[in-house]
Enzyme design. Sequence first.
Site, PDB file in Angstrom:
ATOM      1  CB  CYS A  77     -74.232  50.754  -0.478  1.00  6.66           C
ATOM      2  SG  CYS A  77     -72.723  51.692   0.040  1.00  6.66           S
ATOM      3  CD  GLU A 112     -77.377  53.523   1.292  1.00  6.63           C
ATOM      4  OE1 GLU A 112     -76.867  52.367   1.254  1.00  6.63           O
ATOM      5  OE2 GLU A 112     -76.987  54.635   1.957  1.00  6.63           O
ATOM      6  CB  CYS A 127     -71.404  56.279   0.285  1.00  6.43           C
ATOM      7  SG  CYS A 127     -71.840  55.329  -1.043  1.00  6.43           S
ATOM      8  CD  GLU A 169     -69.268  44.438   4.489  1.00  8.93           C
ATOM      9  OE1 GLU A 169     -68.524  43.640   4.961  1.00  8.93           O
ATOM     10  OE2 GLU A 169     -69.328  45.544   4.908  1.00  8.93           O
ATOM     11  CG  ASN A 170     -66.848  39.595  -2.745  1.00  9.44           C
ATOM     12  OD1 ASN A 170     -65.635  39.448  -3.079  1.00  9.44           O
ATOM     13  ND2 ASN A 170     -67.808  39.003  -3.311  1.00  9.44           N
ATOM     14  CB  ALA A 171     -63.294  37.723   0.017  1.00  8.13           C
ATOM     15  CB  CYS A 200     -75.635  55.116  -2.293  1.00  4.37           C
ATOM     16  SG  CYS A 200     -75.205  53.574  -2.022  1.00  4.37           S
ATOM     17  CG  ASN A 257     -74.094  46.419   4.591  1.00  2.00           C
ATOM     18  OD1 ASN A 257     -75.234  46.251   5.148  1.00  2.00           O
ATOM     19  ND2 ASN A 257     -72.974  46.928   5.008  1.00  2.00           N
ATOM     20  CE1 TYR A 317     -62.145  42.630   2.980  1.00  3.79           C
ATOM     21  CE2 TYR A 317     -61.227  44.937   3.517  1.00  3.79           C
ATOM     22  CZ  TYR A 317     -61.543  43.489   3.716  1.00  3.79           C
ATOM     23  OH  TYR A 317     -61.234  42.898   4.938  1.00  3.79           O
TER      24      TYR A 317
END
Length: 163
Positions: free
Chosen positions: A73, A75, A112, A64-66, A115, A62, A68
């Site tokens: 993910c 996958e 999720c 992530e980013n500031a 995905c 995964n 969000y």
Amino acid sequence: MEKKEIRLWYSEYPAMTDLVPEQQEVVRAAEEASKMAYAPYSGFYVGAAVKLENGTIIKGNNQENAAYPSGICAERVAMWSAMANNSGTRIKCIAIVSVAKKTGDIIPVTPCGSCRQALLEYEILQEKPIQVIMYAKKRRVIVFDSIANLLPMQFDGDVLKGS
Ligand code: THU
């Protein structure tokens, strides 16, 4: 009106060591990938590994980013990377693992909804099931024999052809 039932089938193994060596190899690759996840906001480190029929294993984790929602993910990183670099070999399986950074404990994780939908696209495309391997509680291993089994009543692009 009639009430209908959808049944899902999967296999549960007591431990990772009960999988065949090839499956264990993919799970190990997913574990390795989880260590390189970029998850400073959730602290939830997920790794995924896709194995192609030609034996190649592609890892993802995964990111992530500031902002969000701009994160993604494990996958999808693994699968899209596999597809972006693939010259037509079919996908055999995908393993998904989350490892707690501090303790090294395995945390149960299942893909999720987004995905599942994204993975399903490629299963339909290759006309062959993609196996999904993941951990459940108490380090039990769950294997779904296809993505479709993980996503009942899925949205299939076929319906777009009729519109
Ligand atoms: N995440 C995954 O990478 N895969 C999953 O199956 C569930 C959730 C990530 C997204 C986000 O970076 C973090 O875990 C918390 O939701």
